[in-house]
Scaffold this motif. Structure first.
Motif, PDB file in Angstrom:
ATOM      1  N   TRP A  19       0.843  -1.200   0.000  1.00 15.33           N
ATOM      2  CA  TRP A  19       0.000   0.000   0.000  1.00 15.33           C
ATOM      3  C   TRP A  19       0.873   1.243   0.000  1.00 15.33           C
ATOM      4  O   TRP A  19       1.874   1.320   0.709  1.00 15.33           O
ATOM      5  N   ASN A  20       0.464   2.254  -0.754  1.00 14.96           N
ATOM      6  CA  ASN A  20       1.152   3.538  -0.675  1.00 14.96           C
ATOM      7  C   ASN A  20       0.524   4.344   0.468  1.00 14.96           C
ATOM      8  O   ASN A  20      -0.407   3.881   1.136  1.00 14.96           O
ATOM      9  N   ALA A  21       1.012   5.556   0.674  1.00 12.49           N
ATOM     10  CA  ALA A  21       0.527   6.379   1.792  1.00 12.49           C
ATOM     11  C   ALA A  21      -0.958   6.704   1.651  1.00 12.49           C
ATOM     12  O   ALA A  21      -1.691   6.749   2.648  1.00 12.49           O
ATOM     13  N   SER A  22      -1.424   6.915   0.428  1.00 12.45           N
ATOM     14  CA  SER A  22      -2.848   7.229   0.217  1.00 12.45           C
ATOM     15  C   SER A  22      -3.740   6.054   0.592  1.00 12.45           C
ATOM     16  O   SER A  22      -4.787   6.229   1.215  1.00 12.45           O
ATOM     17  N   THR A  23      -3.335   4.868   0.220  1.00 12.29           N
ATOM     18  CA  THR A  23      -4.121   3.680   0.551  1.00 12.29           C
ATOM     19  C   THR A  23      -4.127   3.437   2.054  1.00 12.29           C
ATOM     20  O   THR A  23      -5.174   3.126   2.640  1.00 12.29           O
ATOM     21  N   ALA A  24      -2.977   3.589   2.689  1.00 17.37           N
ATOM     22  CA  ALA A  24      -2.906   3.442   4.145  1.00 17.37           C
ATOM     23  C   ALA A  24      -3.792   4.488   4.828  1.00 17.37           C
ATOM     24  O   ALA A  24      -4.491   4.182   5.803  1.00 17.37           O
ATOM     25  N   GLY A  25      -3.803   5.707   4.308  1.00 21.89           N
ATOM     26  CA  GLY A  25      -4.661   6.756   4.851  1.00 21.89           C
ATOM     27  C   GLY A  25      -6.133   6.428   4.677  1.00 21.89           C
ATOM     28  O   GLY A  25      -6.956   6.692   5.562  1.00 21.89           O
ATOM     29  N   LEU A  26      -6.484   5.842   3.542  1.00 19.47           N
ATOM     30  CA  LEU A  26      -7.864   5.428   3.297  1.00 19.47           C
ATOM     31  C   LEU A  26      -8.298   4.378   4.315  1.00 19.47           C
ATOM     32  O   LEU A  26      -9.387   4.476   4.894  1.00 19.47           O
ATOM     33  N   VAL A  27      -7.445   3.408   4.566  1.00 19.17           N
ATOM     34  CA  VAL A  27      -7.762   2.359   5.536  1.00 19.17           C
ATOM     35  C   VAL A  27      -7.929   2.959   6.929  1.00 19.17           C
ATOM     36  O   VAL A  27      -8.891   2.650   7.636  1.00 19.17           O
ATOM     37  N   GLN A  28      -7.009   3.826   7.315  1.00 14.12           N
ATOM     38  CA  GLN A  28      -7.099   4.420   8.650  1.00 14.12           C
ATOM     39  C   GLN A  28      -8.297   5.352   8.791  1.00 14.12           C
ATOM     40  O   GLN A  28      -8.943   5.375   9.829  1.00 14.12           O
ATOM     41  N   SER A  29      -8.606   6.130   7.770  1.00 18.81           N
ATOM     42  CA  SER A  29      -9.711   7.085   7.879  1.00 18.81           C
ATOM     43  C   SER A  29     -11.075   6.419   7.801  1.00 18.81           C
ATOM     44  O   SER A  29     -12.063   7.005   8.210  1.00 18.81           O
ATOM     45  N   SER A  30     -11.144   5.200   7.302  1.00 12.37           N
ATOM     46  CA  SER A  30     -12.443   4.536   7.174  1.00 12.37           C
ATOM     47  C   SER A  30     -13.095   4.310   8.540  1.00 12.37           C
ATOM     48  O   SER A  30     -14.315   4.304   8.647  1.00 12.37           O
ATOM     49  N   PHE A  31     -12.299   4.150   9.592  1.00 10.50           N
ATOM     50  CA  PHE A  31     -12.861   4.064  10.951  1.00 10.50           C
ATOM     51  C   PHE A  31     -13.642   5.333  11.271  1.00 10.50           C
ATOM     52  O   PHE A  31     -14.757   5.274  11.783  1.00 10.50           O
ATOM     53  N   PHE A  32     -13.061   6.476  10.954  1.00 11.51           N
ATOM     54  CA  PHE A  32     -13.694   7.755  11.277  1.00 11.51           C
ATOM     55  C   PHE A  32     -15.029   7.914  10.562  1.00 11.51           C
ATOM     56  O   PHE A  32     -15.966   8.468  11.120  1.00 11.51           O
ATOM     57  N   TRP A  33     -15.116   7.453   9.333  1.00 11.89           N
ATOM     58  CA  TRP A  33     -16.383   7.590   8.599  1.00 11.89           C
ATOM     59  C   TRP A  33     -17.515   6.903   9.346  1.00 11.89           C
ATOM     60  O   TRP A  33     -18.588   7.464   9.531  1.00 11.89           O
ATOM     61  N   GLY A  34     -17.279   5.668   9.759  1.00 12.79           N
ATOM     62  CA  GLY A  34     -18.293   4.938  10.511  1.00 12.79           C
ATOM     63  C   GLY A  34     -18.581   5.579  11.857  1.00 12.79           C
ATOM     64  O   GLY A  34     -19.735   5.676  12.268  1.00 12.79           O
ATOM     65  N   TYR A  35     -17.522   6.031  12.513  1.00 13.95           N
ATOM     66  CA  TYR A  35     -17.686   6.642  13.839  1.00 13.95           C
ATOM     67  C   TYR A  35     -18.491   7.931  13.752  1.00 13.95           C
ATOM     68  O   TYR A  35     -19.442   8.134  14.496  1.00 13.95           O
ATOM     69  N   ALA A  36     -18.132   8.786  12.824  1.00 14.17           N
ATOM     70  CA  ALA A  36     -18.805  10.084  12.699  1.00 14.17           C
ATOM     71  C   ALA A  36     -20.257   9.934  12.251  1.00 14.17           C
ATOM     72  O   ALA A  36     -21.145  10.623  12.760  1.00 14.17           O
ATOM     73  N   LEU A  37     -20.491   9.039  11.324  1.00 11.57           N
ATOM     74  CA  LEU A  37     -21.841   8.887  10.785  1.00 11.57           C
ATOM     75  C   LEU A  37     -22.798   8.156  11.728  1.00 11.57           C
ATOM     76  O   LEU A  37     -24.008   8.201  11.523  1.00 11.57           O
ATOM     77  N   SER A  38     -22.280   7.506  12.748  1.00  8.10           N
ATOM     78  CA  SER A  38     -23.159   6.760  13.660  1.00  8.10           C
ATOM     79  C   SER A  38     -23.477   7.505  14.951  1.00  8.10           C
ATOM     80  O   SER A  38     -24.266   7.016  15.759  1.00  8.10           O
TER      81      SER A  38
END
Length: 125
Positions: A19-38
């Motif tokens: 994974w490049n830095a963008s992909t790693a960032g996508l994986v890490q930020s996906s937690f926030f999407w679920g957290y914020a939207l719930s």
């Protein structure tokens, strides 16, 4: 691999899966999407169904999604969905826990003490 554990594991995982830095960032930020939207739905469901049921479903959701991480780690959409589900499970938890406390038969003074301690503890972490 809860929200904090992935912060440590993302570096070796990035090397292992290429994974490049963008992909790693996508994986890490996906937690926030679920957290914020719930957050808001978690509060609404806690008021409607009770905090105990919502908390049970939230803990079950984030536990199962966390157990899936090793199985889906090499499949990018799978790990992103898993991380979103962890976020959703953890996102409903504060509202559910607050509902559990609020439904107890405390006096106003006792409730103020409980919520003050929770707030101070959250700020200090």
């Amino acid at each position: 691999m809860d929200k904090v554990n992935l912060s440590v594991a993302i570096i070796p995982m990035s090397h292992q899966y290429g994974w490049n830095a963008s992909t790693a960032g996508l994986v890490q930020s996906s937690f926030f999407w679920g957290y914020a939207l719930s957050q808001l739905p978690g509060g609404w469901l806690s008021k409607l169904l009770g905090g105990r049921k919502v908390l049970e479903v939230g803990v079950m959701s984030w536990s199962l999604a966390t157990m899936l991480v090793p199985l889906v780690a090499g499949f990018l959409p799978g790990i992103v969905i898993s991380r979103i589900l962890v976020g959703v499970g953890e996102g409903v938890s504060p509202s559910a826990a607050t509902d559990l406390i609020a439904r107890q038969t405390y006096s106003r003074k006792q409730l103020f003490r409980v919520f003050s301690k929770l707030t101070l503890r959250a700020i200090s972490e």
